[in-house]
Design an enzyme around this catalytic site. Structure first.
Site, PDB file in Angstrom:
ATOM      1  N   GLU A 206       1.882   1.992   8.223  1.00  0.00           N
ATOM      2  CA  GLU A 206       2.590   3.094   7.548  1.00  0.00           C
ATOM      3  C   GLU A 206       4.105   2.997   7.754  1.00  0.00           C
ATOM      4  O   GLU A 206       4.872   3.325   6.848  1.00  0.00           O
ATOM      5  CB  GLU A 206       2.061   4.446   8.021  1.00  0.00           C
ATOM      6  N   HIS A 209       5.463   0.733   5.225  1.00  0.00           N
ATOM      7  CA  HIS A 209       5.772   1.430   3.960  1.00  0.00           C
ATOM      8  C   HIS A 209       7.082   2.214   4.078  1.00  0.00           C
ATOM      9  O   HIS A 209       7.911   2.204   3.162  1.00  0.00           O
ATOM     10  CB  HIS A 209       4.663   2.430   3.617  1.00  0.00           C
ATOM     11  N   HIS A 215       1.698  -2.824  -0.277  1.00  0.00           N
ATOM     12  CA  HIS A 215       0.430  -3.496   0.045  1.00  0.00           C
ATOM     13  C   HIS A 215       0.467  -4.927  -0.498  1.00  0.00           C
ATOM     14  O   HIS A 215       0.980  -5.161  -1.590  1.00  0.00           O
ATOM     15  CB  HIS A 215      -0.741  -2.740  -0.587  1.00  0.00           C
ATOM     16  N   VAL A 229       7.258  -9.726  -2.550  1.00  0.00           N
ATOM     17  CA  VAL A 229       7.541 -10.616  -1.425  1.00  0.00           C
ATOM     18  C   VAL A 229       6.932 -11.981  -1.773  1.00  0.00           C
ATOM     19  O   VAL A 229       5.779 -12.045  -2.173  1.00  0.00           O
ATOM     20  CB  VAL A 229       6.912 -10.058  -0.130  1.00  0.00           C
ATOM     21  N   ALA A 236      -5.882 -10.293  -5.184  1.00  0.00           N
ATOM     22  CA  ALA A 236      -6.431  -9.380  -6.191  1.00  0.00           C
ATOM     23  C   ALA A 236      -6.482  -7.935  -5.730  1.00  0.00           C
ATOM     24  O   ALA A 236      -6.072  -7.020  -6.449  1.00  0.00           O
ATOM     25  CB  ALA A 236      -7.823  -9.853  -6.593  1.00  0.00           C
TER      26      ALA A 236
END
Ligand SMILES: [Zn+2]
Length: 294
Positions: A206, A209, A215, A229, A236
């Site tokens: 977290e 983030h 993600h 990145v 997927a």
């Protein structure tokens, strides 16, 4: 026990993107601030970036414990265990990094970011649990407002419903809700922390983030999304549990998904690393919208 009525936490579930979509609708300026930060990330990508040249940054942390039941009023020892885990993970000093597949061992990056506990607040609430709607961040909904969020990283530790382990606010959002929220059953490595989320990695994820990491699958359930990145393979969707290497998707063989990354959805015992370009994004954030933290 406080936890008996709550179903066991089986797999990682992060509320960050859901919370983010809600905030973008309510705060039109947030999108523009995010775009400017992306522009700066793009500018810096063109420059030679070396993690070895980074200055050490210390972020002071305020932990806001919000509890209904006495067992949810977690101990100082549990809070300290979380800070220690963060300092290992963000400095690549976590002993389990040796478990990362050798093809990625050269990409285990030290962010040169460390954390220091500044203050703990404790608030009793009548709320049985909270969601990703930021209710825990307002006294009017049974929570507590952040302490000087421009200066301190605020972490709220509380009961979260719907199997949620935590959620964060990306940089550039409203100050009144800035920080990260962690389920008290996935915080630290002792006390109420429950297997398989008892190595403190929900907070590592977290805070990733909070410092602008996405993600690794790019939040689409196909190969079109990106985490912005380049040194994490395109993949997927989220990986859960403790996958076996290699696990390929999106033509990313032979090495496959970098499921050992802190920004995937695997169990705490299966994630070990940030990459250099993830560190670059975090440091761009710390030089930009989160400069006042240090
Ligand atoms: Zn997440």
């Amino acid at each position: 026990m406080a936890t008996q009525k709550e179903p066991r936490l089986k797999r990682r579930e992060c509320g960050t993107m859901g919370a983010h979509m809600d905030l973008l609708e309510r705060y039109p300026g947030f999108r523009g601030r995010q775009q400017r930060l992306e522009n700066e990330n793009a500018r810096r990508r063109a420059l030679a970036f070396k993690t070895a040249q980074l200055a050490l940054v210390t972020i002071k942390v305020v932990v806001n414990v919000v509890y209904k039941l006495p067992a949810q009023n977690i101990s100082d020892a549990q809070i300290n265990s979380q800070i220690k885990a963060l300092n290992q993970d963000f400095r690549a000093k976590n002993p389990d990094k040796s478990k990362a597949p050798s093809v990625w061992s050269g990409l285990v990056a030290d962010s040169q970011i460390q954390f220091q506990l500044y203050r703990v607040t404790r608030t009793q609430t009548s709320q049985t649990s909270f969601s990703h709607d930021d209710g825990v961040k307002r006294a009017s909904s049974g929570g507590i407002a952040p302490l000087t969020p421009g200066k301190y990283l605020n972490m709220w530790v509380c009961a979260l419903g719907g199997g949620l382990l935590g959620y964060a606010q990306f940089p550039g959002g409203p100050k009144t809700t800035d920080g990260v929220v962690i389920n008290y059953r996935a915080f630290g490595i002792t006390g109420t922390a429950q297997n398989p989320f008892n190595k403190g990695r929900t907070a590592t994820h977290e805070i990733g983030h909070y410092l602008n990491l996405r993600h690794i699958w790019g939040d689409t359930e196909d190969c079109s999304g990106s985490d912005l990145v380049a040194d994490t393979p395109n993949c997927a969707g989220p990986n859960y549990g403790k996958p076996t290497f290699p696990k390929a998707s999106c033509s990313n063989g032979p090495n496959g998904d970098m499921f050992v990354n802190y920004m995937d959805y695997v169990d705490d015992a299966a994630m070990f690393m940030f990459t250099p370009q993830q560190v670059a994004r975090m440091r761009t954030t710390l030089d930009g919208p989160r400069r006042s933290l240090w």
